[in-house]
Scaffold this active site. Structure first.
Site, mmCIF file in Angstrom:
data_model
loop_
_atom_site.group_PDB
_atom_site.id
_atom_site.type_symbol
_atom_site.label_atom_id
_atom_site.label_comp_id
_atom_site.label_asym_id
_atom_site.label_seq_id
_atom_site.Cartn_x
_atom_site.Cartn_y
_atom_site.Cartn_z
ATOM 1 N N GLU A 1 79.129 35.104 66.535
ATOM 2 C CA GLU A 1 79.119 33.662 66.742
ATOM 3 C C GLU A 1 80.500 33.043 66.552
ATOM 4 O O GLU A 1 80.897 32.128 67.290
ATOM 5 C CB GLU A 1 78.097 33.004 65.811
ATOM 6 C CG GLU A 1 76.650 33.236 66.215
ATOM 7 C CD GLU A 1 76.152 34.642 65.870
ATOM 8 O OE1 GLU A 1 75.110 35.051 66.426
ATOM 9 O OE2 GLU A 1 76.813 35.325 65.052
ATOM 10 N N PHE B 1 69.810 31.534 67.468
ATOM 11 C CA PHE B 1 68.887 30.899 66.531
ATOM 12 C C PHE B 1 69.692 30.068 65.540
ATOM 13 O O PHE B 1 70.855 30.377 65.254
ATOM 14 C CB PHE B 1 68.044 31.931 65.776
ATOM 15 C CG PHE B 1 66.904 32.499 66.564
ATOM 16 C CD1 PHE B 1 65.665 31.875 66.593
ATOM 17 C CD2 PHE B 1 67.068 33.666 67.286
ATOM 18 C CE1 PHE B 1 64.609 32.398 67.320
ATOM 19 C CE2 PHE B 1 66.028 34.200 68.022
ATOM 20 C CZ PHE B 1 64.791 33.567 68.041
ATOM 21 N N ASP B 2 69.049 29.044 64.995
ATOM 22 C CA ASP B 2 69.694 28.124 64.065
ATOM 23 C C ASP B 2 70.406 28.818 62.908
ATOM 24 O O ASP B 2 71.526 28.481 62.557
ATOM 25 C CB ASP B 2 68.661 27.130 63.520
ATOM 26 C CG ASP B 2 67.289 27.761 63.331
ATOM 27 O OD1 ASP B 2 67.215 28.967 63.032
ATOM 28 O OD2 ASP B 2 66.277 27.050 63.525
ATOM 29 N N GLY B 3 69.755 29.809 62.304
ATOM 30 C CA GLY B 3 70.328 30.480 61.151
ATOM 31 C C GLY B 3 71.507 31.373 61.470
ATOM 32 O O GLY B 3 72.163 31.890 60.559
ATOM 33 N N PRO C 1 78.158 31.850 60.756
ATOM 34 C CA PRO C 1 79.432 32.536 60.963
ATOM 35 C C PRO C 1 80.421 31.738 61.812
ATOM 36 O O PRO C 1 81.632 31.963 61.732
ATOM 37 C CB PRO C 1 79.017 33.834 61.677
ATOM 38 C CG PRO C 1 77.626 34.084 61.223
ATOM 39 C CD PRO C 1 77.018 32.712 61.136
ATOM 40 N N HIS D 1 65.578 32.370 61.300
ATOM 41 C CA HIS D 1 65.194 31.988 62.651
ATOM 42 C C HIS D 1 64.475 30.628 62.712
ATOM 43 O O HIS D 1 64.016 30.232 63.784
ATOM 44 C CB HIS D 1 64.271 33.041 63.269
ATOM 45 C CG HIS D 1 64.942 34.342 63.581
ATOM 46 N ND1 HIS D 1 65.436 35.162 62.610
ATOM 47 C CD2 HIS D 1 65.196 34.960 64.763
ATOM 48 C CE1 HIS D 1 65.959 36.249 63.178
ATOM 49 N NE2 HIS D 1 65.827 36.132 64.480
#
Length: 326
Positions: free
Chosen positions: A59, A82-84, A88, A128
């Site tokens: 990311e 995904f949001d989580g 990074p 997630h």
């Protein structure tokens, strides 16, 4: 045309790619696979792998590369799977993208849209189903928005891609399969600003404010409340930064009460900012304290327990009952 929320996003990106050769899409598995939610389905096939780019699982690298591309005149649209997974890339977003306009005294722009599926409701595993919006809304230099309907998904994504500022675009993943009959030509003619909130349901007894996936929940609560004799006004914020305080304040001036609902934990959540702003501006109009409804102050629970964690109409109505009793 009957279109899903995901389909509306796909159409918005397709039209952006068609209309502007500087637009490129980047992300993990967005090309051949079409994304884990199939939001970018067929776009690589139709526009080529030089416009719809499958990236490594990195990311920070995705956003760092997009930043360099933006400095060279392109308009990257990045997907964080995904949001989580966004953390990074957090340093690149808040230390580079958000500051470049200010750092260069307005001479350099970073027209980057970062799409982030967020929130729960799909039974996913750890990392997630998170709601990191407050982190980014706190950062000057970023626009932070979240559509709640297929129509807004289409229109707001088009506006975000055309914006010269970096935009964090939160997509409520549990709404990807919601359907609506959309007239895209009419939506293209809609001149509602990206930052403007909408009153989705008029009411007189209390105002309920929500955004993203929680808007449909708030509307369900208002429908139930109507059967009990209470009239709730429901506002979809649409934009968290900048925040359309005026629309909320005008509503609270009429109803005298406010309930704010979001999926993120209540402690230091975005609802606290709305509560503070309205308490300052509408102090003499308020008939009761502003109440907040949100997730609990815990890491997101396992899938089997998420229905107990996510606010539902009953929890919103409990807050409504408490504010009406005050």
């Amino acid at each position: 045309m009957i279109t899903t929320f995901a389909g509306a996003l796909n159409t918005a990106m397709r039209r952006a790619l068609e209309n502007d050769p500087k637009v490129v899409l980047m992300g993990e598995d967005i090309g051949r696979l079409g994304g884990v939610f199939r939001v970018t389905d067929s776009l690589q096939k139709d526009f080529g792998n030089h416009r719809v780019i499958d990236t490594p699982l990195a990311e920070s690298g995705i956003i760092g590369t997009a930043f360099g591309m933006a400095l060279r005149g392109l308009r990257p649209v990045c997907e964080i799977q995904f949001d989580g997974f966004v953390y990074p890339a957090f340093d690149q977003i808040v230390s580079q993208l958000a500051k470049i306009h200010y750092r260069t005294e307005g001479r350099v722009h970073a027209p980057i849209t970062i799409r982030i599926p967020f929130g729960g409701g799909i039974g996913s595993v750890e990392h997630h189903s998170e709601s990191p919006e407050a982190y980014f809304a706190h950062t000057a230099g970023l626009r932070v928005v979240s559509p709640s309907t297929p129509a807004d998904a289409y229109r707001m994504l088009g506006q975000a891609v055309a914006c010269d500022d970096p935009v964090i675009f939160f997509e409520p993943k549990r709404r990807y399969w919601d359907k609506a009959d959309l007239d895209f030509e009419s939506l293209d003619a809609d001149d509602t600003p990206l930052h403007r909130a909408r009153i989705l349901r008029a009411g007189r007894d209390a105002t309920v404010v929500a955004y993203g996936g929680m808007v449909a929940t708030a509307l369900s609560a208002a429908e139930i409340a109507a059967g009990e004799g209470h009239s709730l006004e429901v506002i979809d914020l649409r934009s968290l930064s900048p925040l359309d305080v005026d629309t909320v304040a005008e509503s609270v001036g009429r109803t005298g009460r406010l309930v704010v609902a979001h999926e993120a934990p209540v402690f230091a959540g975005f609802g606290a900012e709305i509560s503070a702003r309205i308490s300052e501006r509408c102090f003499y109009y308020l008939d009761a304290p502003v109440l907040r409804v949100g997730g609990f102050d815990i890491p997101y629970p396992p899938a089997k327990l998420e229905r107990h964690h996510m606010p539902d109409p009953d929890r919103i109505l409990d807050a409504v009952d408490r504010t009406l009793a005050a």
